[in-house]
Structures are given as C-alpha cells and as structure tokens.
Design a protein around this motif. Structure first.
Motif, PDB file in Angstrom:
ATOM      1  N   GLN A 116      79.332  91.729  96.637  1.00 39.60           N
ATOM      2  CA  GLN A 116      80.300  92.025  95.580  1.00 39.60           C
ATOM      3  C   GLN A 116      79.682  92.932  94.516  1.00 39.60           C
ATOM      4  O   GLN A 116      80.323  93.876  94.049  1.00 39.60           O
ATOM      5  CB  GLN A 116      80.816  90.738  94.939  1.00 39.60           C
ATOM      6  CG  GLN A 116      81.762  89.971  95.813  1.00 39.60           C
ATOM      7  CD  GLN A 116      82.355  88.770  95.104  1.00 39.60           C
ATOM      8  OE1 GLN A 116      81.761  88.211  94.187  1.00 39.60           O
ATOM      9  NE2 GLN A 116      83.534  88.374  95.532  1.00 39.60           N
TER      10      GLN A 116
ATOM     11  N   ARG B 288      76.795  87.237 100.062  1.00 40.15           N
ATOM     12  CA  ARG B 288      78.178  87.620  99.730  1.00 40.15           C
ATOM     13  C   ARG B 288      78.291  87.998  98.256  1.00 40.15           C
ATOM     14  O   ARG B 288      78.972  88.961  97.906  1.00 40.15           O
ATOM     15  CB  ARG B 288      79.146  86.493 100.077  1.00 40.15           C
ATOM     16  CG  ARG B 288      79.425  86.365 101.568  1.00 40.15           C
ATOM     17  CD  ARG B 288      80.324  85.165 101.879  1.00 40.15           C
ATOM     18  NE  ARG B 288      81.583  85.198 101.146  1.00 40.15           N
ATOM     19  CZ  ARG B 288      82.678  85.860 101.534  1.00 40.15           C
ATOM     20  NH1 ARG B 288      82.650  86.557 102.674  1.00 40.15           N
ATOM     21  NH2 ARG B 288      83.781  85.824 100.823  1.00 40.15           N
ATOM     22  N   GLN B 289      77.617  87.254  97.385  1.00 42.27           N
ATOM     23  CA  GLN B 289      77.636  87.592  95.959  1.00 42.27           C
ATOM     24  C   GLN B 289      76.974  88.958  95.736  1.00 42.27           C
ATOM     25  O   GLN B 289      77.465  89.773  94.951  1.00 42.27           O
ATOM     26  CB  GLN B 289      76.928  86.514  95.146  1.00 42.27           C
ATOM     27  CG  GLN B 289      77.697  85.210  95.113  1.00 42.27           C
ATOM     28  CD  GLN B 289      76.931  84.097  94.418  1.00 42.27           C
ATOM     29  OE1 GLN B 289      75.716  84.166  94.218  1.00 42.27           O
ATOM     30  NE2 GLN B 289      77.647  83.048  94.056  1.00 42.27           N
TER      31      GLN B 289
ATOM     32  N   CYS C  77      72.787  96.350  95.532  1.00 41.60           N
ATOM     33  CA  CYS C  77      73.178  95.285  94.601  1.00 41.60           C
ATOM     34  C   CYS C  77      72.173  95.246  93.452  1.00 41.60           C
ATOM     35  O   CYS C  77      71.107  94.660  93.557  1.00 41.60           O
ATOM     36  CB  CYS C  77      73.277  93.944  95.335  1.00 41.60           C
ATOM     37  SG  CYS C  77      71.875  93.560  96.387  1.00 41.60           S
TER      38      CYS C  77
ATOM     39  N   HIS D 177      85.765  90.379  87.315  1.00 39.58           N
ATOM     40  CA  HIS D 177      84.806  91.379  87.795  1.00 39.58           C
ATOM     41  C   HIS D 177      84.866  92.612  86.904  1.00 39.58           C
ATOM     42  O   HIS D 177      85.880  93.290  86.864  1.00 39.58           O
ATOM     43  CB  HIS D 177      85.119  91.796  89.231  1.00 39.58           C
ATOM     44  CG  HIS D 177      85.128  90.669  90.191  1.00 39.58           C
ATOM     45  ND1 HIS D 177      83.980  90.056  90.630  1.00 39.58           N
ATOM     46  CD2 HIS D 177      86.156  90.024  90.797  1.00 39.58           C
ATOM     47  CE1 HIS D 177      84.290  89.089  91.472  1.00 39.58           C
ATOM     48  NE2 HIS D 177      85.601  89.046  91.584  1.00 39.58           N
TER      49      HIS D 177
ATOM     50  N   ALA E 157      82.997  89.835 101.704  1.00 39.00           N
ATOM     51  CA  ALA E 157      83.096  89.663 100.250  1.00 39.00           C
ATOM     52  C   ALA E 157      83.335  91.005  99.557  1.00 39.00           C
ATOM     53  O   ALA E 157      84.105  91.086  98.598  1.00 39.00           O
ATOM     54  CB  ALA E 157      81.835  88.989  99.708  1.00 39.00           C
ATOM     55  N   ALA E 158      82.700  92.059 100.048  1.00 39.20           N
ATOM     56  CA  ALA E 158      82.913  93.397  99.480  1.00 39.20           C
ATOM     57  C   ALA E 158      84.318  93.896  99.814  1.00 39.20           C
ATOM     58  O   ALA E 158      85.003  94.475  98.961  1.00 39.20           O
ATOM     59  CB  ALA E 158      81.864  94.364 100.013  1.00 39.20           C
TER      60      ALA E 158
ATOM     61  N   GLU F  31      86.960  92.079 100.369  1.00 38.19           N
ATOM     62  CA  GLU F  31      87.923  91.300  99.577  1.00 38.19           C
ATOM     63  C   GLU F  31      88.036  91.853  98.164  1.00 38.19           C
ATOM     64  O   GLU F  31      89.132  91.903  97.593  1.00 38.19           O
ATOM     65  CB  GLU F  31      87.511  89.827  99.564  1.00 38.19           C
ATOM     66  CG  GLU F  31      87.667  89.170 100.931  1.00 38.19           C
ATOM     67  CD  GLU F  31      86.838  87.900 101.113  1.00 38.19           C
ATOM     68  OE1 GLU F  31      86.208  87.428 100.126  1.00 38.19           O
ATOM     69  OE2 GLU F  31      86.804  87.395 102.247  1.00 38.19           O
ATOM     70  N   LEU F  32      86.928  92.294  97.592  1.00 34.22           N
ATOM     71  CA  LEU F  32      86.945  92.897  96.261  1.00 34.22           C
ATOM     72  C   LEU F  32      87.702  94.220  96.286  1.00 34.22           C
ATOM     73  O   LEU F  32      88.481  94.515  95.376  1.00 34.22           O
ATOM     74  CB  LEU F  32      85.509  93.107  95.797  1.00 34.22           C
ATOM     75  CG  LEU F  32      85.276  93.249  94.306  1.00 34.22           C
ATOM     76  CD1 LEU F  32      85.706  92.008  93.561  1.00 34.22           C
ATOM     77  CD2 LEU F  32      83.806  93.533  94.054  1.00 34.22           C
TER      78      LEU F  32
END
Length: 160
Positions: free
Chosen positions: A66, A62-63, A41, A12, A112-113, A115-116
């Motif tokens: 991120q 989810r992508q 995004c 990332h 997902a955000a 987790e990043l």
C-alpha cells in the motif's frame, strides 16, 4: 469526489511526489501515456525493509504494498500536473516482491496495492498486472511498484 479525497476518506494520504534516487525520472509522459518509474515502500524517505518467506510475512508485506502504491500514485499525480482526476485509466501495474525462493503468495501481497488503486479510481476497469518475486530490491524494501496510465483527452470528462 476526487481520487485524492477517496483515499483520504479511507485514511490514506498521498505523500509528496518522489525524488529520484539515481539517474532516472520518476515518470515519463508521452502524448497521453504515462509510465511511472518503480516506487518502493518508503515513508518520509525511510525504506520499509522486509522479505517474504512465510505466511506470517503476507500481512506486513501487504501494508508495504500500500505504501509503495501511494508513492506510485504521488508520482502519477505529479505527471498529471497535480490532478489524479485527469487519469483516464491505469493500464498496467507491475509489482516486485522481495521474497525467498519458496514464497508463493505474490498475488496476495500485491492485491493490497490493487485494492488501493480500485479505491482511488472506482469507475475504472482493473489494469493488467504482473506480480513477481525478487531476491533483492533497493534498500532491502519489501515491494517495488511501477505503473502505466493514460491521460484523459484535453476537455474530456474522465470516469468518476
């Protein structure tokens, strides 16, 4: 490792700091507190448009989450003078998910955000978080994320 190095090791890359698309600042710093304006995004300025209506929409959303978090972290980095390691704690994340009225998987998308964020700051406690659905977001993007953080006091060693 720095937060930027941990993100890069996981594939990332932080984009350049965002440029406001209206009459607002990408962030506000008050003493040791930072508020990052909502970041959608976008990749290279181009919006990633979509809407969550069904289970099949969770993975692409989810992508997008991120990407929005990376944009928020880029703004946070700029607010810190270019060093994410100066962040003592991200205290709140707010996520807005563009969705239909029957969609209920808001938290799965925003995970997902989160987790990043945990990847960038593994020594930090998880922040408070809000995940809500929205009928409309700028440029029909999937996600908008804003966050609040606290800077480490001058001369202090922030968590790893």
């Amino acid at each position: 490792m720095t937060p930027e190095q941990r993100l890069a090791a996981a594939g990332h890359a932080l984009p350049p700091a965002p440029t406001p698309r209206g009459a607002y600042a990408p962030f506000c710093v008050a003493d040791e507190w930072i508020a990052v304006s909502g970041q959608t995004c976008r990749r290279d300025g181009a919006p990633i448009a979509g809407i969550c209506r069904a289970e099949a929409d969770v993975a692409p959303a989810r992508q997008a989450a991120q990407v929005a978090m990376l944009n928020a972290l880029a703004a946070l980095k700029a607010a810190c003078g270019g060093e994410l390691r100066d962040v003592a704690q991200v205290t709140r994340v707010r996520g807005f998910i563009r969705c239909g009225p029957d969609f209920t998987r808001h938290t799965a998308v925003l995970d997902a955000a989160s987790e990043l964020l945990a990847l960038a700051f593994p020594g930090h406690a998880l922040p408070a978080r809000t995940a809500v659905g929205a009928a409309s977001l700028p440029d029909r993007t999937w996600i908008e994320i804003e966050l609040d953080a606290r800077l480490a006091p001058a001369g202090a060693q922030p968590p790893p």
